[in-house]
Motif scaffolding. Structure first.
Motif, PDB file in Angstrom:
ATOM      1  N   GLY A  23      -9.081  18.008 -42.086  1.00  0.00           N
ATOM      2  CA  GLY A  23      -9.650  16.892 -41.344  1.00  0.00           C
ATOM      3  C   GLY A  23      -9.116  15.570 -41.863  1.00  0.00           C
ATOM      4  O   GLY A  23      -8.950  14.612 -41.105  1.00  0.00           O
ATOM      5  N   GLY A  24      -8.833  15.521 -43.160  1.00  0.00           N
ATOM      6  CA  GLY A  24      -8.232  14.323 -43.734  1.00  0.00           C
ATOM      7  C   GLY A  24      -6.869  14.028 -43.137  1.00  0.00           C
ATOM      8  O   GLY A  24      -6.505  12.870 -42.932  1.00  0.00           O
ATOM      9  N   THR A  25      -6.096  15.080 -42.853  1.00  0.00           N
ATOM     10  CA  THR A  25      -4.793  14.895 -42.212  1.00  0.00           C
ATOM     11  C   THR A  25      -4.966  14.307 -40.818  1.00  0.00           C
ATOM     12  O   THR A  25      -4.212  13.418 -40.405  1.00  0.00           O
ATOM     13  CB  THR A  25      -4.045  16.239 -42.105  1.00  0.00           C
ATOM     14  N   ILE A  26      -5.966  14.814 -40.080  1.00  0.00           N
ATOM     15  CA  ILE A  26      -6.236  14.286 -38.738  1.00  0.00           C
ATOM     16  C   ILE A  26      -6.616  12.811 -38.821  1.00  0.00           C
ATOM     17  O   ILE A  26      -6.142  11.994 -38.022  1.00  0.00           O
ATOM     18  CB  ILE A  26      -7.350  15.092 -38.049  1.00  0.00           C
ATOM     19  N   ALA A  27      -7.461  12.463 -39.786  1.00  0.00           N
ATOM     20  CA  ALA A  27      -7.831  11.059 -39.970  1.00  0.00           C
ATOM     21  C   ALA A  27      -6.597  10.222 -40.280  1.00  0.00           C
ATOM     22  O   ALA A  27      -6.459   9.083 -39.820  1.00  0.00           O
ATOM     23  CB  ALA A  27      -8.859  10.932 -41.102  1.00  0.00           C
ATOM     24  N   PHE A  28      -5.689  10.792 -41.051  1.00  0.00           N
ATOM     25  CA  PHE A  28      -4.440  10.113 -41.401  1.00  0.00           C
ATOM     26  C   PHE A  28      -3.587   9.904 -40.154  1.00  0.00           C
ATOM     27  O   PHE A  28      -3.056   8.820 -39.908  1.00  0.00           O
ATOM     28  CB  PHE A  28      -3.682  10.934 -42.435  1.00  0.00           C
ATOM     29  N   LEU A  29      -3.460  10.970 -39.342  1.00  0.00           N
ATOM     30  CA  LEU A  29      -2.639  10.887 -38.134  1.00  0.00           C
ATOM     31  C   LEU A  29      -3.221   9.900 -37.125  1.00  0.00           C
ATOM     32  O   LEU A  29      -2.482   9.247 -36.380  1.00  0.00           O
ATOM     33  CB  LEU A  29      -2.518  12.269 -37.479  1.00  0.00           C
ATOM     34  N   LEU A  30      -4.537   9.789 -37.091  1.00  0.00           N
ATOM     35  CA  LEU A  30      -5.201   8.901 -36.137  1.00  0.00           C
ATOM     36  C   LEU A  30      -5.353   7.474 -36.674  1.00  0.00           C
ATOM     37  O   LEU A  30      -5.895   6.607 -35.998  1.00  0.00           O
ATOM     38  CB  LEU A  30      -6.575   9.459 -35.755  1.00  0.00           C
ATOM     39  N   PHE A 272       2.117  29.906 -29.378  1.00  0.00           N
ATOM     40  CA  PHE A 272       0.982  29.319 -30.092  1.00  0.00           C
ATOM     41  C   PHE A 272       1.452  28.280 -31.107  1.00  0.00           C
ATOM     42  O   PHE A 272       0.757  27.290 -31.361  1.00  0.00           O
ATOM     43  CB  PHE A 272       0.159  30.420 -30.771  1.00  0.00           C
ATOM     44  N   PHE A 273       2.625  28.485 -31.672  1.00  0.00           N
ATOM     45  CA  PHE A 273       3.222  27.500 -32.574  1.00  0.00           C
ATOM     46  C   PHE A 273       3.431  26.175 -31.841  1.00  0.00           C
ATOM     47  O   PHE A 273       3.078  25.103 -32.356  1.00  0.00           O
ATOM     48  CB  PHE A 273       4.552  28.038 -33.097  1.00  0.00           C
ATOM     49  N   LEU A 274       3.987  26.244 -30.626  1.00  0.00           N
ATOM     50  CA  LEU A 274       4.234  25.033 -29.843  1.00  0.00           C
ATOM     51  C   LEU A 274       2.934  24.387 -29.375  1.00  0.00           C
ATOM     52  O   LEU A 274       2.840  23.158 -29.284  1.00  0.00           O
ATOM     53  CB  LEU A 274       5.127  25.367 -28.651  1.00  0.00           C
ATOM     54  N   ILE A 275       1.926  25.210 -29.083  1.00  0.00           N
ATOM     55  CA  ILE A 275       0.620  24.656 -28.718  1.00  0.00           C
ATOM     56  C   ILE A 275       0.050  23.850 -29.882  1.00  0.00           C
ATOM     57  O   ILE A 275      -0.483  22.744 -29.704  1.00  0.00           O
ATOM     58  CB  ILE A 275      -0.356  25.781 -28.306  1.00  0.00           C
ATOM     59  N   GLY A 276       0.163  24.409 -31.089  1.00  0.00           N
ATOM     60  CA  GLY A 276      -0.293  23.686 -32.278  1.00  0.00           C
ATOM     61  C   GLY A 276       0.435  22.364 -32.439  1.00  0.00           C
ATOM     62  O   GLY A 276      -0.177  21.330 -32.741  1.00  0.00           O
ATOM     63  N   GLY A 277       1.758  22.382 -32.205  1.00  0.00           N
ATOM     64  CA  GLY A 277       2.529  21.150 -32.292  1.00  0.00           C
ATOM     65  C   GLY A 277       2.119  20.138 -31.247  1.00  0.00           C
ATOM     66  O   GLY A 277       2.023  18.934 -31.527  1.00  0.00           O
ATOM     67  N   ALA A 278       1.855  20.604 -30.030  1.00  0.00           N
ATOM     68  CA  ALA A 278       1.436  19.708 -28.952  1.00  0.00           C
ATOM     69  C   ALA A 278       0.109  19.044 -29.281  1.00  0.00           C
ATOM     70  O   ALA A 278      -0.102  17.858 -28.984  1.00  0.00           O
ATOM     71  CB  ALA A 278       1.331  20.491 -27.639  1.00  0.00           C
ATOM     72  N   VAL A 279      -0.805  19.802 -29.906  1.00  0.00           N
ATOM     73  CA  VAL A 279      -2.102  19.236 -30.295  1.00  0.00           C
ATOM     74  C   VAL A 279      -1.910  18.106 -31.298  1.00  0.00           C
ATOM     75  O   VAL A 279      -2.502  17.020 -31.173  1.00  0.00           O
ATOM     76  CB  VAL A 279      -3.015  20.329 -30.887  1.00  0.00           C
ATOM     77  N   ILE A 280      -1.070  18.337 -32.304  1.00  0.00           N
ATOM     78  CA  ILE A 280      -0.816  17.319 -33.336  1.00  0.00           C
ATOM     79  C   ILE A 280      -0.182  16.072 -32.731  1.00  0.00           C
ATOM     80  O   ILE A 280      -0.574  14.937 -33.038  1.00  0.00           O
ATOM     81  CB  ILE A 280       0.080  17.896 -34.448  1.00  0.00           C
ATOM     82  N   LEU A 281       0.807  16.261 -31.857  1.00  0.00           N
ATOM     83  CA  LEU A 281       1.463  15.114 -31.228  1.00  0.00           C
ATOM     84  C   LEU A 281       0.487  14.346 -30.347  1.00  0.00           C
ATOM     85  O   LEU A 281       0.521  13.109 -30.283  1.00  0.00           O
ATOM     86  CB  LEU A 281       2.662  15.592 -30.409  1.00  0.00           C
ATOM     87  N   GLY A 282      -0.401  15.077 -29.665  1.00  0.00           N
ATOM     88  CA  GLY A 282      -1.412  14.427 -28.847  1.00  0.00           C
ATOM     89  C   GLY A 282      -2.373  13.600 -29.675  1.00  0.00           C
ATOM     90  O   GLY A 282      -2.740  12.481 -29.301  1.00  0.00           O
ATOM     91  N   LEU A 283      -2.761  14.146 -30.833  1.00  0.00           N
ATOM     92  CA  LEU A 283      -3.668  13.413 -31.714  1.00  0.00           C
ATOM     93  C   LEU A 283      -3.008  12.149 -32.246  1.00  0.00           C
ATOM     94  O   LEU A 283      -3.652  11.104 -32.394  1.00  0.00           O
ATOM     95  CB  LEU A 283      -4.095  14.316 -32.878  1.00  0.00           C
ATOM     96  N   GLN A 284      -1.716  12.256 -32.550  1.00  0.00           N
ATOM     97  CA  GLN A 284      -1.004  11.104 -33.065  1.00  0.00           C
ATOM     98  C   GLN A 284      -0.937   9.982 -32.023  1.00  0.00           C
ATOM     99  O   GLN A 284      -1.020   8.799 -32.354  1.00  0.00           O
ATOM    100  CB  GLN A 284       0.406  11.519 -33.495  1.00  0.00           C
ATOM    101  N   LYS A 285      -0.843  10.362 -30.754  1.00  0.00           N
ATOM    102  CA  LYS A 285      -0.818   9.371 -29.683  1.00  0.00           C
ATOM    103  C   LYS A 285      -2.157   8.627 -29.599  1.00  0.00           C
ATOM    104  O   LYS A 285      -2.196   7.451 -29.200  1.00  0.00           O
ATOM    105  CB  LYS A 285      -0.536  10.049 -28.348  1.00  0.00           C
ATOM    106  N   MET A 286      -3.232   9.316 -29.978  1.00  0.00           N
ATOM    107  CA  MET A 286      -4.557   8.685 -29.951  1.00  0.00           C
ATOM    108  C   MET A 286      -4.658   7.515 -30.914  1.00  0.00           C
ATOM    109  O   MET A 286      -5.553   6.671 -30.794  1.00  0.00           O
ATOM    110  CB  MET A 286      -5.639   9.702 -30.280  1.00  0.00           C
ATOM    111  N   LYS A 287      -3.742   7.457 -31.852  1.00  0.00           N
ATOM    112  CA  LYS A 287      -3.781   6.381 -32.841  1.00  0.00           C
ATOM    113  C   LYS A 287      -3.622   5.013 -32.177  1.00  0.00           C
ATOM    114  O   LYS A 287      -4.052   3.996 -32.714  1.00  0.00           O
ATOM    115  CB  LYS A 287      -2.677   6.582 -33.872  1.00  0.00           C
ATOM    116  N   ASP A 288      -3.003   4.993 -31.001  1.00  0.00           N
ATOM    117  CA  ASP A 288      -2.774   3.734 -30.300  1.00  0.00           C
ATOM    118  C   ASP A 288      -4.067   3.144 -29.744  1.00  0.00           C
ATOM    119  O   ASP A 288      -4.089   1.980 -29.348  1.00  0.00           O
ATOM    120  CB  ASP A 288      -1.776   3.949 -29.164  1.00  0.00           C
ATOM    121  N   ILE A 289      -5.118   3.992 -29.666  1.00  0.00           N
ATOM    122  CA  ILE A 289      -6.402   3.479 -29.176  1.00  0.00           C
ATOM    123  C   ILE A 289      -6.963   2.494 -30.199  1.00  0.00           C
ATOM    124  O   ILE A 289      -7.109   2.826 -31.368  1.00  0.00           O
ATOM    125  CB  ILE A 289      -7.397   4.626 -28.950  1.00  0.00           C
ATOM    126  N   LYS A 290      -7.292   1.326 -29.768  1.00  0.00           N
ATOM    127  CA  LYS A 290      -7.809   0.327 -30.716  1.00  0.00           C
ATOM    128  C   LYS A 290      -9.206   0.694 -31.154  1.00  0.00           C
ATOM    129  O   LYS A 290      -9.984   1.241 -30.398  1.00  0.00           O
ATOM    130  CB  LYS A 290      -7.832  -1.062 -30.056  1.00  0.00           C
TER     131      LYS A 290
END
Length: 291
Positions: A23-30, A272-290
């Motif tokens: 979860g810390g990684t997700i917080a980092f990515l976001l 499933f590997f690519l699905i996992g990657g897509a999830v991470i890339l999607g989360l990283q895009k959320m970082k743009d939300i102010k």
């Protein structure tokens, strides 16, 4: 604001509940990891105003986290063991796609402190050693929590301390460590039983929860200081922990109640590997939300 924090907490819970990234990684990515750590520390040692702000922030985040964790627990126990290789491929996708993002986000810090690169090897070595030398991994006996002996209770407590420390720290997932210890499915199952009002696993969940509380309050100040004083070394160590956790996930099937062979190339699912990657890339895009 509440919706954004709720989504962030929800995503952190999904990461914390499965082996792979924490979860810390997700917080980092976001983009809110430093605020997350600072808020926990301020809640303990800050001024009255800092504690108030930290409490409001963590409550919003916590509601999302609890919601995500409950949903994940109710689903995971029914699919985890029967589809372990698909799930493991998903976890590896989380890890592989997250590492370049971490490097990109900390490019300036890492680029000016290349002498700290050996910390990558240290992180890899730590996870691989824990995985390889753990007596459950590769054995024929899983950890049975049906009869909680004093020795097993101590083991569960310290597993909670270590797991939550990993969940807070970007890098290896606390769930990955539970998988290494042979406790992932037993703990998830015990929590699921509690959610279904079956309190036969109450003491297991209570002892594990005590370990979680001790771990989170003892490790946060250490992490905050490490990121302030030794940020490059800490980030390189995190990258190493993430790389090492790939080996832990590959060996994960050997720690199940009914041990299965470690994941081989023929067990790996590119989908499933690519699905996992897509999830991470999607989360990283959320970082743009102010915020």
């Amino acid at each position: 604001m509440f919706i954004i924090q709720f989504i962030r907490g929800f995503c952190m819970a999904l990461a914390d509940s499965v082996p792979g990234v924490s979860g810390g990684t997700i917080a980092f990515l976001l983009g809110f990891y430093d605020k997350f750590i600072d808020s926990i520390d301020d809640l303990l040692t800050g001024t009255k105003e800092e504690r108030k702000d930290a409490f409001v922030f963590l409550i919003k985040l916590g509601i999302g986290w609890i919601s995500g964790f409950v949903i994940a627990v109710l689903i995971l126990t029914s699919v985890f063991e029967s589809h372990i290789y698909y799930i493991s491929s998903l976890f590896i996708g989380f890890i592989i796609f997250a590492i370049p993002i971490v490097i990109k986000e900390e490019k300036r810090c890492l680029g000016t402190n290349k002498k700290a690169i050996p910390f990558v090897m240290l992180g890899i070595a730590v996870v691989c050693a824990i995985t390889y030398f753990n007596p459950v991994s590769g054995g024929n006996d899983g950890v049975n929590l049906d009869h909680l002996t004093p020795g097993l209770a101590v083991f569960v407590f310290f597993a909670g301390v270590i797991a939550i420390s990993a969940m807070v720290l970007p890098g290896i997932s606390g769930s990955t460590l539970l998988l290494i210890f042979g406790l992932y499915l037993p703990i998830i199952t015990a929590i699921k039983d509690m959610l279904h009002l079956d309190f036969s696993s109450f003491w297991t969940v209570f002892i594990f929860g005590c370990g979680v509380l001790v771990g989170i309050f003892s490790v946060v100040k250490l992490i905050r200081r490490a990121l302030e004083k030794y940020r490059a070394q800490t980030i390189y160590l995190i990258i190493g922990l993430m790389l090492g956790s790939i080996f832990a996930v590959v060996m994960g099937p050997t720690t199940l109640d009914t041990p299965q062979p470690a994941m081989g190339i023929h067990d790996f699912s590119i989908l499933f590997f690519l699905i996992g990657g897509a999830v991470i890339l999607g989360l990283q895009k959320m970082k743009d939300i102010k915020q």
